[in-house]
Design a protein around this motif. Structure first.
Motif, PDB file in Angstrom:
ATOM      1  N   SER A  11       0.852  -1.192   0.000  1.00  0.00           N
ATOM      2  CA  SER A  11       0.000   0.000   0.000  1.00  0.00           C
ATOM      3  C   SER A  11       0.887   1.241   0.000  1.00  0.00           C
ATOM      4  O   SER A  11       1.657   1.460   0.943  1.00  0.00           O
ATOM      5  CB  SER A  11      -0.889   0.018   1.242  1.00  0.00           C
ATOM      6  OG  SER A  11      -1.402   1.332   1.422  1.00  0.00           O
ATOM      7  N   LEU A  13       0.172   4.067   0.694  1.00  0.00           N
ATOM      8  CA  LEU A  13      -0.143   5.016   1.769  1.00  0.00           C
ATOM      9  C   LEU A  13       1.066   5.225   2.685  1.00  0.00           C
ATOM     10  O   LEU A  13       1.249   6.307   3.244  1.00  0.00           O
ATOM     11  CB  LEU A  13      -1.331   4.465   2.581  1.00  0.00           C
ATOM     12  CG  LEU A  13      -2.022   5.412   3.548  1.00  0.00           C
ATOM     13  CD1 LEU A  13      -2.593   6.611   2.800  1.00  0.00           C
ATOM     14  CD2 LEU A  13      -3.138   4.678   4.300  1.00  0.00           C
ATOM     15  N   HIS A  36      -1.236  -1.416  -4.203  1.00  0.00           N
ATOM     16  CA  HIS A  36      -2.516  -1.085  -3.567  1.00  0.00           C
ATOM     17  C   HIS A  36      -2.574   0.425  -3.338  1.00  0.00           C
ATOM     18  O   HIS A  36      -1.666   1.016  -2.754  1.00  0.00           O
ATOM     19  CB  HIS A  36      -2.625  -1.834  -2.244  1.00  0.00           C
ATOM     20  CG  HIS A  36      -3.935  -1.680  -1.547  1.00  0.00           C
ATOM     21  ND1 HIS A  36      -5.055  -2.419  -1.868  1.00  0.00           N
ATOM     22  CD2 HIS A  36      -4.313  -0.873  -0.528  1.00  0.00           C
ATOM     23  CE1 HIS A  36      -6.055  -2.083  -1.077  1.00  0.00           C
ATOM     24  NE2 HIS A  36      -5.638  -1.130  -0.244  1.00  0.00           N
ATOM     25  N   HIS A  69      -8.411   0.964  -3.925  1.00  0.00           N
ATOM     26  CA  HIS A  69      -9.348   0.767  -2.810  1.00  0.00           C
ATOM     27  C   HIS A  69     -10.030   2.095  -2.516  1.00  0.00           C
ATOM     28  O   HIS A  69      -9.415   2.999  -1.970  1.00  0.00           O
ATOM     29  CB  HIS A  69      -8.525   0.264  -1.607  1.00  0.00           C
ATOM     30  CG  HIS A  69      -9.307   0.061  -0.351  1.00  0.00           C
ATOM     31  ND1 HIS A  69      -8.680  -0.146   0.867  1.00  0.00           N
ATOM     32  CD2 HIS A  69     -10.636   0.015  -0.100  1.00  0.00           C
ATOM     33  CE1 HIS A  69      -9.602  -0.296   1.797  1.00  0.00           C
ATOM     34  NE2 HIS A  69     -10.796  -0.193   1.259  1.00  0.00           N
ATOM     35  N   MET A  71     -12.204   4.317  -0.493  1.00  0.00           N
ATOM     36  CA  MET A  71     -12.844   4.538   0.815  1.00  0.00           C
ATOM     37  C   MET A  71     -13.527   5.892   0.726  1.00  0.00           C
ATOM     38  O   MET A  71     -13.104   6.880   1.329  1.00  0.00           O
ATOM     39  CB  MET A  71     -11.786   4.499   1.920  1.00  0.00           C
ATOM     40  CG  MET A  71     -11.282   3.082   2.206  1.00  0.00           C
ATOM     41  SD  MET A  71      -9.709   3.057   3.044  1.00  0.00           S
ATOM     42  CE  MET A  71      -8.616   3.222   1.631  1.00  0.00           C
ATOM     43  N   MET A 140     -11.468  -5.872   5.513  1.00  0.00           N
ATOM     44  CA  MET A 140     -10.637  -4.913   6.250  1.00  0.00           C
ATOM     45  C   MET A 140     -10.303  -5.514   7.611  1.00  0.00           C
ATOM     46  O   MET A 140     -11.183  -5.927   8.362  1.00  0.00           O
ATOM     47  CB  MET A 140     -11.388  -3.584   6.458  1.00  0.00           C
ATOM     48  CG  MET A 140     -11.492  -2.709   5.226  1.00  0.00           C
ATOM     49  SD  MET A 140      -9.923  -2.290   4.436  1.00  0.00           S
ATOM     50  CE  MET A 140      -9.045  -1.448   5.751  1.00  0.00           C
ATOM     51  N   GLY A 148      -0.710   1.702   9.718  1.00  0.00           N
ATOM     52  CA  GLY A 148      -0.032   1.512  10.996  1.00  0.00           C
ATOM     53  C   GLY A 148      -0.908   1.135  12.174  1.00  0.00           C
ATOM     54  O   GLY A 148      -0.506   1.271  13.320  1.00  0.00           O
ATOM     55  N   GLN A 149      -2.127   0.633  11.909  1.00  0.00           N
ATOM     56  CA  GLN A 149      -3.001   0.242  13.018  1.00  0.00           C
ATOM     57  C   GLN A 149      -2.849  -1.246  13.343  1.00  0.00           C
ATOM     58  O   GLN A 149      -2.298  -2.020  12.578  1.00  0.00           O
ATOM     59  CB  GLN A 149      -4.459   0.533  12.659  1.00  0.00           C
ATOM     60  CG  GLN A 149      -4.759   1.970  12.312  1.00  0.00           C
ATOM     61  CD  GLN A 149      -6.251   2.143  12.042  1.00  0.00           C
ATOM     62  OE1 GLN A 149      -7.068   2.200  12.949  1.00  0.00           O
ATOM     63  NE2 GLN A 149      -6.605   2.189  10.755  1.00  0.00           N
ATOM     64  N   ASP A 178      -6.478  -6.423   4.516  1.00  0.00           N
ATOM     65  CA  ASP A 178      -5.855  -5.097   4.443  1.00  0.00           C
ATOM     66  C   ASP A 178      -5.890  -4.439   5.824  1.00  0.00           C
ATOM     67  O   ASP A 178      -6.967  -4.182   6.356  1.00  0.00           O
ATOM     68  CB  ASP A 178      -6.647  -4.260   3.427  1.00  0.00           C
ATOM     69  CG  ASP A 178      -6.100  -2.851   3.236  1.00  0.00           C
ATOM     70  OD1 ASP A 178      -5.027  -2.530   3.776  1.00  0.00           O
ATOM     71  OD2 ASP A 178      -6.771  -2.071   2.515  1.00  0.00           O
ATOM     72  N   ILE A 181      -1.103  -5.859   8.525  1.00  0.00           N
ATOM     73  CA  ILE A 181      -0.518  -7.109   8.017  1.00  0.00           C
ATOM     74  C   ILE A 181       1.003  -7.073   8.115  1.00  0.00           C
ATOM     75  O   ILE A 181       1.672  -6.211   7.543  1.00  0.00           O
ATOM     76  CB  ILE A 181      -0.957  -7.364   6.554  1.00  0.00           C
ATOM     77  CG1 ILE A 181      -2.480  -7.555   6.456  1.00  0.00           C
ATOM     78  CG2 ILE A 181      -0.211  -8.575   5.973  1.00  0.00           C
ATOM     79  CD1 ILE A 181      -3.043  -8.777   7.155  1.00  0.00           C
ATOM     80  N   VAL A 198      -2.427  -7.010   1.588  1.00  0.00           N
ATOM     81  CA  VAL A 198      -2.017  -5.613   1.487  1.00  0.00           C
ATOM     82  C   VAL A 198      -1.137  -5.306   2.696  1.00  0.00           C
ATOM     83  O   VAL A 198      -1.476  -5.663   3.813  1.00  0.00           O
ATOM     84  CB  VAL A 198      -3.253  -4.687   1.498  1.00  0.00           C
ATOM     85  CG1 VAL A 198      -2.824  -3.225   1.478  1.00  0.00           C
ATOM     86  CG2 VAL A 198      -4.169  -5.005   0.329  1.00  0.00           C
ATOM     87  N   GLY A 200       1.286  -1.954   4.142  1.00  0.00           N
ATOM     88  CA  GLY A 200       1.881  -0.635   3.986  1.00  0.00           C
ATOM     89  C   GLY A 200       3.146  -0.518   4.811  1.00  0.00           C
ATOM     90  O   GLY A 200       4.270  -0.592   4.292  1.00  0.00           O
TER      91      GLY A 200
END
Ligand code: DX5
Ligand code: ZN
Length: 222
Positions: A11, A13, A36, A69, A71, A140, A148-149, A178, A181, A198, A200
Protein backbone atom coordinates in the motif's frame (compact mmCIF):
# COMPACT_ATOMS: atom_id res chain seq x y z
CA UNK A 1 -3.37 -9.88 -12.84
CA UNK A 2 -2.07 -13.23 -11.76
CA UNK A 3 -4.98 -15.50 -10.88
CA UNK A 4 -3.01 -18.17 -9.09
CA UNK A 5 -1.08 -18.29 -5.86
CA UNK A 6 -0.78 -15.50 -3.37
CA UNK A 7 -0.43 -11.81 -4.13
CA UNK A 8 1.50 -9.25 -2.12
CA UNK A 9 0.11 -5.75 -2.66
CA UNK A 10 2.15 -2.99 -1.01
CA UNK A 11 0.00 0.00 0.00
CA UNK A 12 1.56 3.27 -1.13
CA UNK A 13 -0.14 5.02 1.77
CA UNK A 14 3.04 4.27 3.72
CA UNK A 15 5.39 5.37 0.90
CA UNK A 16 7.33 8.63 0.71
CA UNK A 17 5.12 10.64 -1.66
CA UNK A 18 7.93 13.07 -2.47
CA UNK A 19 9.79 10.16 -4.08
CA UNK A 20 6.88 8.12 -5.36
CA UNK A 21 8.52 6.89 -8.57
CA UNK A 22 11.54 5.53 -6.67
CA UNK A 23 9.28 3.97 -4.05
CA UNK A 24 7.29 2.20 -6.76
CA UNK A 25 10.46 1.02 -8.46
CA UNK A 26 11.71 -0.45 -5.17
CA UNK A 27 8.62 -2.62 -4.73
CA UNK A 28 8.46 -3.65 -8.38
CA UNK A 29 12.11 -4.73 -8.30
CA UNK A 30 11.46 -6.19 -4.85
CA UNK A 31 8.90 -8.66 -6.19
CA UNK A 32 5.53 -7.09 -5.40
CA UNK A 33 2.57 -8.47 -7.36
CA UNK A 34 0.19 -5.49 -7.30
CA UNK A 35 0.24 -1.90 -6.07
CA UNK A 36 -2.52 -1.09 -3.57
CA UNK A 37 -3.78 2.50 -3.78
CA UNK A 38 -5.84 3.86 -0.87
CA UNK A 39 -8.29 6.56 -1.94
CA UNK A 40 -9.91 8.43 0.96
CA UNK A 41 -12.37 11.32 0.81
CA UNK A 42 -12.57 12.67 4.36
CA UNK A 43 -16.21 11.57 4.52
CA UNK A 44 -16.36 7.77 4.39
CA UNK A 45 -13.19 7.79 6.47
CA UNK A 46 -11.62 10.59 8.54
CA UNK A 47 -8.66 11.13 6.22
CA UNK A 48 -8.06 12.49 2.71
CA UNK A 49 -5.47 10.96 0.40
CA UNK A 50 -5.35 10.81 -3.36
CA UNK A 51 -7.53 10.97 -6.47
CA UNK A 52 -7.41 9.84 -10.12
CA UNK A 53 -4.65 12.32 -10.94
CA UNK A 54 -2.14 10.51 -8.73
CA UNK A 55 -3.40 7.09 -9.85
CA UNK A 56 -2.65 8.14 -13.41
CA UNK A 57 0.86 9.23 -12.38
CA UNK A 58 1.43 5.93 -10.58
CA UNK A 59 0.26 4.09 -13.69
CA UNK A 60 2.97 5.80 -15.74
CA UNK A 61 5.84 4.71 -13.50
CA UNK A 62 4.99 1.08 -12.73
CA UNK A 63 3.98 -1.91 -14.78
CA UNK A 64 2.34 -3.61 -11.78
CA UNK A 65 -1.48 -3.86 -11.77
CA UNK A 66 -3.14 -1.17 -9.65
CA UNK A 67 -5.53 -2.37 -6.95
CA UNK A 68 -7.51 0.78 -6.15
CA UNK A 69 -9.35 0.77 -2.81
CA UNK A 70 -12.06 3.43 -2.73
CA UNK A 71 -12.84 4.54 0.81
CA UNK A 72 -15.27 7.18 -0.40
CA UNK A 73 -18.99 7.87 -0.28
CA UNK A 74 -20.93 7.43 -3.53
CA UNK A 75 -18.08 5.53 -5.20
CA UNK A 76 -20.21 4.97 -8.30
CA UNK A 77 -19.60 8.62 -9.20
CA UNK A 78 -15.88 7.99 -9.72
CA UNK A 79 -15.52 4.38 -10.95
CA UNK A 80 -14.95 5.31 -14.61
CA UNK A 81 -12.44 8.03 -13.66
CA UNK A 82 -10.31 5.57 -11.71
CA UNK A 83 -10.48 2.92 -14.43
CA UNK A 84 -9.46 5.50 -17.03
CA UNK A 85 -6.61 6.52 -14.72
CA UNK A 86 -5.32 2.93 -14.81
CA UNK A 87 -7.03 0.88 -12.09
CA UNK A 88 -6.97 -2.84 -12.91
CA UNK A 89 -9.15 -3.58 -9.91
CA UNK A 90 -11.58 -1.21 -8.18
CA UNK A 91 -12.72 -1.90 -4.62
CA UNK A 92 -15.88 -0.31 -3.25
CA UNK A 93 -17.21 -0.54 0.30
CA UNK A 94 -20.53 -2.29 0.83
CA UNK A 95 -21.30 0.30 3.53
CA UNK A 96 -21.14 3.03 0.87
CA UNK A 97 -23.28 1.27 -1.75
CA UNK A 98 -27.06 1.06 -1.44
CA UNK A 99 -27.15 -0.51 -4.93
CA UNK A 100 -24.23 -2.86 -4.53
CA UNK A 101 -25.12 -5.22 -7.36
CA UNK A 102 -25.41 -2.31 -9.81
CA UNK A 103 -22.14 -0.76 -8.64
CA UNK A 104 -20.28 -4.06 -9.07
CA UNK A 105 -21.61 -4.38 -12.62
CA UNK A 106 -20.56 -0.80 -13.30
CA UNK A 107 -16.94 -1.60 -12.39
CA UNK A 108 -16.83 -4.59 -14.72
CA UNK A 109 -18.49 -2.66 -17.53
CA UNK A 110 -15.83 0.02 -17.10
CA UNK A 111 -13.24 -2.71 -17.73
CA UNK A 112 -11.78 -3.45 -14.29
CA UNK A 113 -11.93 -6.33 -11.84
CA UNK A 114 -14.61 -5.72 -9.20
CA UNK A 115 -13.84 -5.92 -5.51
CA UNK A 116 -16.24 -5.39 -2.59
CA UNK A 117 -14.82 -4.33 0.77
CA UNK A 118 -16.12 -4.93 4.29
CA UNK A 119 -15.35 -2.85 7.36
CA UNK A 120 -14.50 -4.82 10.52
CA UNK A 121 -17.97 -4.16 11.97
CA UNK A 122 -19.84 -5.32 8.85
CA UNK A 123 -21.05 -8.93 8.71
CA UNK A 124 -19.73 -11.09 5.90
CA UNK A 125 -23.33 -11.82 4.83
CA UNK A 126 -23.39 -8.29 3.34
CA UNK A 127 -21.47 -9.59 0.30
CA UNK A 128 -23.06 -13.01 -0.05
CA UNK A 129 -25.63 -12.05 -2.69
CA UNK A 130 -22.98 -10.54 -4.98
CA UNK A 131 -20.26 -13.12 -4.39
CA UNK A 132 -20.75 -14.78 -7.77
CA UNK A 133 -20.56 -11.37 -9.49
CA UNK A 134 -17.25 -10.10 -8.07
CA UNK A 135 -13.59 -10.87 -8.64
CA UNK A 136 -12.41 -10.12 -5.14
CA UNK A 137 -13.62 -9.47 -1.58
CA UNK A 138 -11.57 -7.21 0.66
CA UNK A 139 -11.86 -7.97 4.36
CA UNK A 140 -10.64 -4.91 6.25
CA UNK A 141 -8.56 -6.11 9.17
CA UNK A 142 -8.41 -2.60 10.69
CA UNK A 143 -10.93 0.24 10.59
CA UNK A 144 -10.09 2.07 7.37
CA UNK A 145 -8.58 5.53 7.38
CA UNK A 146 -4.98 5.19 8.47
CA UNK A 147 -1.94 2.97 8.09
CA UNK A 148 -0.03 1.51 11.00
CA UNK A 149 -3.00 0.24 13.02
CA UNK A 150 -3.32 -2.98 14.96
CA UNK A 151 -4.80 -6.05 13.25
CA UNK A 152 -8.33 -6.90 14.51
CA UNK A 153 -8.52 -10.62 15.29
CA UNK A 154 -12.29 -11.04 14.91
CA UNK A 155 -12.04 -10.33 11.17
CA UNK A 156 -10.43 -13.74 10.58
CA UNK A 157 -13.70 -15.60 11.03
CA UNK A 158 -15.07 -13.61 8.07
CA UNK A 159 -12.10 -14.75 5.96
CA UNK A 160 -12.82 -18.36 6.94
CA UNK A 161 -16.49 -18.03 6.01
CA UNK A 162 -15.65 -16.44 2.66
CA UNK A 163 -13.10 -19.13 1.84
CA UNK A 164 -15.71 -21.81 2.56
CA UNK A 165 -18.29 -20.07 0.35
CA UNK A 166 -15.85 -19.47 -2.52
CA UNK A 167 -14.54 -23.04 -2.53
CA UNK A 168 -17.85 -24.82 -2.02
CA UNK A 169 -19.45 -22.79 -4.83
CA UNK A 170 -16.46 -23.18 -7.15
CA UNK A 171 -16.06 -19.42 -7.56
CA UNK A 172 -13.01 -17.60 -8.93
CA UNK A 173 -12.92 -14.92 -6.24
CA UNK A 174 -9.85 -13.68 -4.45
CA UNK A 175 -9.93 -12.90 -0.74
CA UNK A 176 -7.90 -9.87 0.26
CA UNK A 177 -6.93 -8.67 3.73
CA UNK A 178 -5.86 -5.10 4.44
CA UNK A 179 -4.58 -3.47 7.62
CA UNK A 180 -2.05 -4.45 10.27
CA UNK A 181 -0.52 -7.11 8.02
CA UNK A 182 2.96 -8.28 8.99
CA UNK A 183 4.56 -11.72 8.91
CA UNK A 184 2.66 -13.03 11.87
CA UNK A 185 -0.81 -11.73 11.01
CA UNK A 186 -0.30 -12.62 7.35
CA UNK A 187 0.36 -16.23 8.29
CA UNK A 188 -2.89 -16.43 10.19
CA UNK A 189 -4.88 -14.66 7.48
CA UNK A 190 -3.44 -17.08 4.90
CA UNK A 191 -4.37 -20.04 7.08
CA UNK A 192 -7.91 -18.65 7.30
CA UNK A 193 -8.06 -18.55 3.49
CA UNK A 194 -6.89 -15.12 2.31
CA UNK A 195 -4.77 -14.98 -0.86
CA UNK A 196 -4.16 -11.25 -1.40
CA UNK A 197 -2.23 -9.38 1.27
CA UNK A 198 -2.02 -5.61 1.49
CA UNK A 199 0.84 -4.24 3.57
CA UNK A 200 1.88 -0.63 3.99
CA UNK A 201 4.07 -0.18 7.04
CA UNK A 202 5.55 -3.69 6.87
CA UNK A 203 6.95 -2.98 3.39
CA UNK A 204 7.56 0.78 3.08
CA UNK A 205 8.73 0.98 6.69
CA UNK A 206 11.51 -1.49 5.86
CA UNK A 207 14.86 -0.41 4.44
CA UNK A 208 15.08 -3.47 2.19
CA UNK A 209 11.76 -3.81 0.33
CA UNK A 210 12.73 -7.04 -1.44
CA UNK A 211 13.53 -8.69 1.89
CA UNK A 212 10.29 -7.42 3.44
CA UNK A 213 8.22 -8.73 0.52
CA UNK A 214 10.05 -12.08 0.54
CA UNK A 215 9.47 -12.43 4.28
CA UNK A 216 5.75 -11.74 3.90
CA UNK A 217 5.48 -14.18 1.01
CA UNK A 218 7.24 -16.87 3.03
CA UNK A 219 4.83 -16.35 5.95
CA UNK A 220 1.89 -17.31 3.74
CA UNK A 221 3.26 -20.80 3.42
CA UNK A 222 3.03 -21.26 7.21
C1 DX5 B 1 -6.27 1.52 5.70
C2 DX5 B 1 -5.78 1.20 4.31
C3 DX5 B 1 -4.66 0.22 4.28
C4 DX5 B 1 -3.43 0.68 4.99
C5 DX5 B 1 -2.60 -0.50 5.39
O1 DX5 B 1 -7.36 2.37 5.62
O2 DX5 B 1 -6.84 0.64 3.55
O3 DX5 B 1 -4.35 -0.17 2.95
O4 DX5 B 1 -2.67 1.56 4.24
O5 DX5 B 1 -1.52 -0.04 6.12
P1 DX5 B 1 -0.74 -0.93 7.19
O6 DX5 B 1 -0.20 -2.09 6.46
O7 DX5 B 1 0.29 0.00 7.69
O8 DX5 B 1 -1.75 -1.32 8.25
ZN1 ZN C 1 -6.49 -0.31 1.48
Amino acid sequence: MSQRGICIAPSILAADFSRLAEELESIELGGADWVHVDVMDGRFVPNITIGPLIVEAVRRVTSLPLDVHLMIVEPERYVEDFVRAGAACVGIHVEACPHLHRSVAQIREAGARACVALNPGTPVQAVETVLADVDQVLVMTVNPGFGGQKFIESTLTKVETLRAWVDSRGLDVRIEVDGGIGSETLGRAAAAGADVFVAGTAIFGAEDRAAAIAELRASAKG
